[in-house]
Enzyme design. Structure first.
Site, PDB file in Angstrom:
ATOM      1  N   HIS A 174      -3.147   7.683   1.785  1.00 27.11           N
ATOM      2  CA  HIS A 174      -3.544   6.343   1.344  1.00 27.11           C
ATOM      3  C   HIS A 174      -4.949   6.084   1.891  1.00 27.11           C
ATOM      4  O   HIS A 174      -5.218   6.322   3.069  1.00 27.11           O
ATOM      5  CB  HIS A 174      -2.551   5.317   1.877  1.00 27.11           C
ATOM      6  CG  HIS A 174      -3.023   3.903   1.734  1.00 27.11           C
ATOM      7  ND1 HIS A 174      -3.543   3.428   0.561  1.00 27.11           N
ATOM      8  CD2 HIS A 174      -3.054   2.873   2.629  1.00 27.11           C
ATOM      9  CE1 HIS A 174      -3.876   2.154   0.734  1.00 27.11           C
ATOM     10  NE2 HIS A 174      -3.602   1.803   1.976  1.00 27.11           N
TER      11      HIS A 174
ATOM     12  N   ASN B 282      -9.928   0.216  -0.206  1.00 27.28           N
ATOM     13  CA  ASN B 282      -8.473   0.239  -0.208  1.00 27.28           C
ATOM     14  C   ASN B 282      -7.954  -0.383  -1.514  1.00 27.28           C
ATOM     15  O   ASN B 282      -8.060  -1.593  -1.702  1.00 27.28           O
ATOM     16  CB  ASN B 282      -7.966  -0.543   1.012  1.00 27.28           C
ATOM     17  CG  ASN B 282      -6.466  -0.475   1.164  1.00 27.28           C
ATOM     18  OD1 ASN B 282      -5.752  -0.108   0.223  1.00 27.28           O
ATOM     19  ND2 ASN B 282      -5.970  -0.845   2.325  1.00 27.28           N
TER      20      ASN B 282
ATOM     21  N   CYS C 133       0.817  -1.225   0.000  1.00 25.61           N
ATOM     22  CA  CYS C 133       0.000   0.000   0.000  1.00 25.61           C
ATOM     23  C   CYS C 133       0.849   1.273   0.000  1.00 25.61           C
ATOM     24  O   CYS C 133       0.361   2.340  -0.369  1.00 25.61           O
ATOM     25  CB  CYS C 133      -0.946   0.014   1.198  1.00 25.61           C
ATOM     26  SG  CYS C 133      -2.115  -1.343   1.154  1.00 25.61           S
TER      27      CYS C 133
HETATM   28  O1  UT7 Z   1      -3.691  -0.526   3.551  1.00 24.30           O
HETATM   29  C1  UT7 Z   1      -2.788  -0.918   4.481  1.00 24.30           C
HETATM   30  C2  UT7 Z   1      -3.182  -1.306   5.702  1.00 24.30           C
HETATM   31  N1  UT7 Z   1      -4.459  -1.776   6.062  1.00 24.30           N
HETATM   32  C3  UT7 Z   1      -5.140  -1.041   6.913  1.00 24.30           C
HETATM   33  O2  UT7 Z   1      -4.817   0.083   7.151  1.00 24.30           O
HETATM   34  C4  UT7 Z   1      -6.284  -1.693   7.656  1.00 24.30           C
HETATM   35  C5  UT7 Z   1      -6.161  -1.399   9.116  1.00 24.30           C
HETATM   36  N2  UT7 Z   1      -7.198  -1.966   9.932  1.00 24.30           N
HETATM   37  C6  UT7 Z   1      -8.504  -1.578   9.873  1.00 24.30           C
HETATM   38  O3  UT7 Z   1      -8.883  -0.782   9.057  1.00 24.30           O
HETATM   39  C7  UT7 Z   1      -9.444  -2.133  10.919  1.00 24.30           C
HETATM   40  O4  UT7 Z   1      -8.702  -2.762  11.930  1.00 24.30           O
HETATM   41  C8  UT7 Z   1     -10.508  -3.101  10.361  1.00 24.30           C
HETATM   42  C9  UT7 Z   1     -11.501  -2.337   9.513  1.00 24.30           C
HETATM   43  C10 UT7 Z   1      -9.812  -4.177   9.554  1.00 24.30           C
HETATM   44  C11 UT7 Z   1     -11.281  -3.757  11.511  1.00 24.30           C
HETATM   45  O5  UT7 Z   1     -11.860  -2.773  12.337  1.00 24.30           O
HETATM   46  P1  UT7 Z   1     -11.721  -2.902  13.916  1.00 24.30           P
HETATM   47  O6  UT7 Z   1     -12.498  -1.812  14.508  1.00 24.30           O
HETATM   48  O7  UT7 Z   1     -10.233  -2.944  14.197  1.00 24.30           O
HETATM   49  O8  UT7 Z   1     -12.437  -4.266  14.210  1.00 24.30           O
HETATM   50  P2  UT7 Z   1     -11.839  -5.589  14.881  1.00 24.30           P
HETATM   51  O9  UT7 Z   1     -10.848  -6.235  13.983  1.00 24.30           O
HETATM   52  O10 UT7 Z   1     -11.402  -5.248  16.277  1.00 24.30           O
HETATM   53  O11 UT7 Z   1     -13.130  -6.482  14.959  1.00 24.30           O
HETATM   54  C12 UT7 Z   1     -14.255  -6.097  15.764  1.00 24.30           C
HETATM   55  C13 UT7 Z   1     -15.339  -7.123  15.564  1.00 24.30           C
HETATM   56  C14 UT7 Z   1     -14.852  -8.555  15.666  1.00 24.30           C
HETATM   57  O12 UT7 Z   1     -15.860  -9.297  16.313  1.00 24.30           O
HETATM   58  P3  UT7 Z   1     -15.727  -9.709  17.862  1.00 24.30           P
HETATM   59  O13 UT7 Z   1     -14.474 -10.527  17.917  1.00 24.30           O
HETATM   60  O14 UT7 Z   1     -15.620  -8.414  18.583  1.00 24.30           O
HETATM   61  O15 UT7 Z   1     -16.971 -10.473  18.104  1.00 24.30           O
HETATM   62  C15 UT7 Z   1     -14.758  -9.001  14.233  1.00 24.30           C
HETATM   63  O16 UT7 Z   1     -14.960 -10.401  14.084  1.00 24.30           O
HETATM   64  O17 UT7 Z   1     -15.874  -6.988  14.237  1.00 24.30           O
HETATM   65  C16 UT7 Z   1     -15.914  -8.266  13.611  1.00 24.30           C
HETATM   66  N3  UT7 Z   1     -15.781  -8.075  12.158  1.00 24.30           N
HETATM   67  C17 UT7 Z   1     -16.829  -7.850  11.373  1.00 24.30           C
HETATM   68  N4  UT7 Z   1     -18.144  -7.754  11.625  1.00 24.30           N
HETATM   69  C18 UT7 Z   1     -18.957  -7.519  10.583  1.00 24.30           C
HETATM   70  C19 UT7 Z   1     -14.642  -8.074  11.416  1.00 24.30           C
HETATM   71  N5  UT7 Z   1     -14.953  -7.854  10.122  1.00 24.30           N
HETATM   72  C20 UT7 Z   1     -16.296  -7.718  10.071  1.00 24.30           C
HETATM   73  C21 UT7 Z   1     -17.210  -7.475   9.033  1.00 24.30           C
HETATM   74  N6  UT7 Z   1     -18.513  -7.376   9.340  1.00 24.30           N
HETATM   75  N7  UT7 Z   1     -16.794  -7.319   7.751  1.00 24.30           N
END
Ligand code: UT7
Length: 323
Positions: free
Chosen positions: A250, A280, A114
């Site tokens: 980005h 992204n 990225c």
């Molecule tokens: O481009 C280069 C780099 N990439 C990035 O910059 C991405 C960086 N990371 C992010 O943007 C975020 O961490 C995410 C969007 C990937 C995730 O957001 P988050 O607020 O960090 O969520 P999380 O990973 O802490 O997950 C929270 C909950 C989890 O459920 P539990 O364990 O709390 O029950 C996940 O299983 O959200 C759940 N979850 C979803 N729920 C519905 C994860 N993906 C989804 C989804 N729909 N698509």
């Protein structure tokens, strides 16, 4: 004689096929509300079966050349950032070079995921300033849809396909005045390679593999290192962050854009955001956002623009350009 790389034009291309959050929620256990709230993404574009990364790059390059008023004959360097090349080799840049009808200079790929566009920009800038080339196409192009695990809701909702390109030309510093690439900063910390990676490759597995990410950890690294890179690029350029007209980040997640802006005290209206429309797109996202803001007239000639990114590696960087 000191030289500068001057911005001449920009172009972007998104494939026609749009995949909405609604459509995705029929495939995996997610909702439009979750995706919008956690990422700001509304939809992403997906390359057609017969569209390769080089096809997307070619379209963006043609648009950038037209915007710059340049032709293929002017180009003597192509640096293409991608993590999703057409083939293991030759470089996707070589295919773009041939398809454009460019017959001189070098064309090669840069792999910093990225952050790839920032790394490609820094590489092209170095070559132009050293007089190795006169006029460069700097491209970010990706088909991430091909390396997504479409059953993993934590990653498949985040990414999309697209390409963006910028034309840079070398000019003597006297003529360039205060225009051009003012500073670049690139950084890799390979100790964090397992936070974001593809679990396949020609040497390790002999397969293409799928993207794997520890989203939360990457998020935390992103806010910290992107902020640091922006401060560093400004320091290297002798520019005050407050004097930057436009921040072109980005486009990974709206919450990262907001977090960085809050941390550095940047007014949100100075931050260009296109993440809602294409998710992204990895190396393509910075030139796509730049293209959007140049075309709608927000970014004007003479404006000071700060671009930044963080990606797999981990890699990160920033560049300051007076357009
Ligand atoms: O481009 C280069 C780099 N990439 C990035 O910059 C991405 C960086 N990371 C992010 O943007 C975020 O961490 C995410 C969007 C990937 C995730 O957001 P988050 O607020 O960090 O969520 P999380 O990973 O802490 O997950 C929270 C909950 C989890 O459920 P539990 O364990 O709390 O029950 C996940 O299983 O959200 C759940 N979850 C979803 N729920 C519905 C994860 N993906 C989804 C989804 N729909 N698509």
């Amino acid at each position: 004689m000191s030289r500068r790389s001057v911005f001449c034009g920009v172009g972007g291309y998104l494939p026609d096929r749009v995949l909405s959050n609604e459509e995705l929620s029929a495939r995996v256990d997610t909702t439009d509300a979750w995706i919008r709230e956690r990422t700001g993404i509304r939809e992403r574009h997906i390359a057609a079966d017969d569209q390769k990364t080089s096809d997307l790059a070619l379209e963006a390059s043609k648009r950038a050349l037209a915007h710059a008023g340049k032709s293929a004959d002017d180009i003597d360097l192509i640096v293409l950032a991608t993590a999703t090349p057409d083939l293991t080799f030759p470089a996707t840049a070589a295919r773009v070079q041939a398809a454009l009808g460019v017959t001189k200079g070098a064309a090669f790929d840069v792999q910093a995921v990225c952050s790839g566009f920032i790394f490609a920009l820094a590489t092209a800038d170095n070559a132009l300033v050293r007089g190795q080339a006169q006029c460069a196409l700097v491209i970010g192009a990706e088909t991430f849809s091909r390396i997504l695990d479409w059953e993993d809701r934590a990653t498949c909702v985040l990414f999309g396909d697209g390409a963006g390109a910028v034309v840079l030309e070398t000019e003597p510093e006297k003529r360039a005045g205060d225009r051009g690439v003012i500073s670049t900063f690139i950084r890799t910390d390979g100790r964090m390679h397992d936070l974001l990676f593809v679990d396949g490759g020609p040497s390790q597995t002999g397969t293409v593999g799928k993207l794997r990410m520890q989203g939360n950890a990457v998020f935390r690294q992103a806010v910290e290192h992107i902020s640091g890179a922006m401060v560093e690029a400004c320091a290297r350029g002798g520019v005050d962050l407050q004097d930057v007209d436009w921040f072109v980040p980005h486009q990974a997640n709206q919450r990262i854009l907001d977090g960085v802006a809050r941390r550095l005290g940047i007014p949100p209206q100075k931050v260009v955001s296109t993440v809602a429309e294409h998710g992204n797109t990895s190396a393509a996202s910075v030139p796509l956002a730049l293209d959007a803001a140049v075309r709608d007239g927000r970014i004007q000639p003479g404006h000071l623009v700060l671009v930044e990114a963080l990606g797999g590696g981990l890699t990160w960087g920033a560049a300051l350009i007076r357009v």
